[in-house]
Write an enzyme that holds these catalytic residues in place. Sequence first.
Site, short mmCIF file in Angstrom:
data_model
loop_
_atom_site.label_atom_id
_atom_site.label_comp_id
_atom_site.label_asym_id
_atom_site.label_seq_id
_atom_site.Cartn_x
_atom_site.Cartn_y
_atom_site.Cartn_z
N VAL A 1 0.87 -1.17 0.00
CA VAL A 1 0.00 0.00 0.00
C VAL A 1 0.90 1.22 0.00
O VAL A 1 1.90 1.25 0.73
CB VAL A 1 -0.91 0.03 1.24
CG1 VAL A 1 -1.84 1.24 1.19
CG2 VAL A 1 -1.71 -1.26 1.36
N CYS A 2 0.56 2.21 -0.83
CA CYS A 2 1.27 3.48 -0.82
C CYS A 2 2.76 3.22 -1.10
O CYS A 2 3.10 2.43 -1.98
CB CYS A 2 0.99 4.20 0.51
SG CYS A 2 1.34 5.96 0.53
N THR A 3 3.64 3.88 -0.36
CA THR A 3 5.06 3.73 -0.63
C THR A 3 5.65 2.43 -0.10
O THR A 3 6.86 2.20 -0.22
CB THR A 3 5.84 4.93 -0.04
OG1 THR A 3 5.45 5.11 1.32
CG2 THR A 3 5.54 6.19 -0.82
N GLY A 4 4.81 1.54 0.41
CA GLY A 4 5.27 0.18 0.65
C GLY A 4 5.79 -0.45 -0.64
O GLY A 4 6.68 -1.32 -0.60
N ALA B 1 -2.32 2.06 -4.72
CA ALA B 1 -1.93 3.47 -4.75
C ALA B 1 -1.84 4.01 -3.31
O ALA B 1 -1.63 3.25 -2.36
CB ALA B 1 -2.91 4.25 -5.62
#
Lengths: 218, 218
Positions: free
Chosen positions: B99-102, B150
């Site tokens: 998720v996200c910048t993971g 995203a």
Amino acid sequence: MRIAIPLLDGFTALDVVGPYEVLRMLPGSDVVFVGAATGPYADDNGALSLVATATFSAVTEADVLVVPGGPGAWRSLGDESLLDWIRGVHASAEWTTSVCTGSLLLGAAGLLDGLEATTHWGAVDALESYGATYTGRRVVEQPGGIVTAAGVSSGIDMALRLAELIAGRVAAEAFQLAIEYDPQPPFDSGSYAKASQEAKDYLAGHARGTVGPKSAGA
Amino acid sequence: MRIAIPLLDGFTALDVVGPYEVLRMLPGSDVVFVGAATGPYADDNGALSLVATATFSAVTEADVLVVPGGPGAWRSLGDESLLDWIRGVHASAEWTTSVCTGSLLLGAAGLLDGLEATTHWGAVDALESYGATYTGRRVVEQPGGIVTAAGVSSGIDMALRLAELIAGRVAAEAFQLAIEYDPQPPFDSGSYAKASQEAKDYLAGHARGTVGPKSAGA
């Protein structure tokens, strides 16, 4: 801006973290997780624990109160010391809000009598037992700064509206962008009116936990 | 079904809790929050702490890996022991997700080279530096069971799709109903393409933190 979020064992995690992730971006935000004691509180699944960093006796005022739901909320409807705490913080707060069955705690505290309100779809009768009138709206604003949100994920929508009321439309839109909240659920099963009977039957047979003592299919 | 979610100091809370609240309802789900040590980890705002109940060395396999983002992810892109852990769990997992910048951690671990992927809108260049091709899709499924989502709130949509893949459409629809995920954002500012310039300017001037070392407006 002091934002107080009480934690009870058996809370629903997204009820807490949805609004948190938005409200923490308010200018000068100071979020405090409050418990009977400081330390970890387990959610309704038992796998997740959030840490309370202050006690109810230490936090008696806030600008915004966010009361999350879950089985812990159901179990605490007769906890007079908690209800007194909610009444006290409400008296100081500009906004008193709830997510999901957190509204039942506001109801038990006497704050919803005669008002429109919302809650998780499985808790409508309980909500109305406190003198509130359930509405199908996802976020319900009432006089006195009382804002209730529907089940679990609705706290995100509620917090964005609250952010607009507190910091203005541009700020709230910026927060929506920050969390890239452009929802695209893969199905359209997010309300009781829209969900299929098969999905309702599946959920009724599933130990869900969100709604608490009443089954998820109630 | 073992679901492993690593915690790093400086994670973004909704990256974790959005997918958690869905995936925990999977039949036989066993969610474990994993850290370098057991105990609390603070989010990117510092006000919220989640508790890791197992260490990286104790959890070397999982059915589903969910890697959340936040400044902690950015700061850990050179942490070879973490990247080794991700590679190891990925080798055992049916689904490796972010998720996200993971997604940057998956990239740094070499898992996205040559694949399509997504991330927070502020981290596109960093994602592509790992050989991935950014897509504007909110949830990106690739061969090998790799699914990237995203920014922040997209983990809810991702988890519902994953639930469908794992437990079938009816189950996933039931989970959507359980969390009453019938999103009604009050504005339409949840993507970089849709947000106004004023909202972007506000965010760029705001100490946001989600995106990390690069500014939120990057």
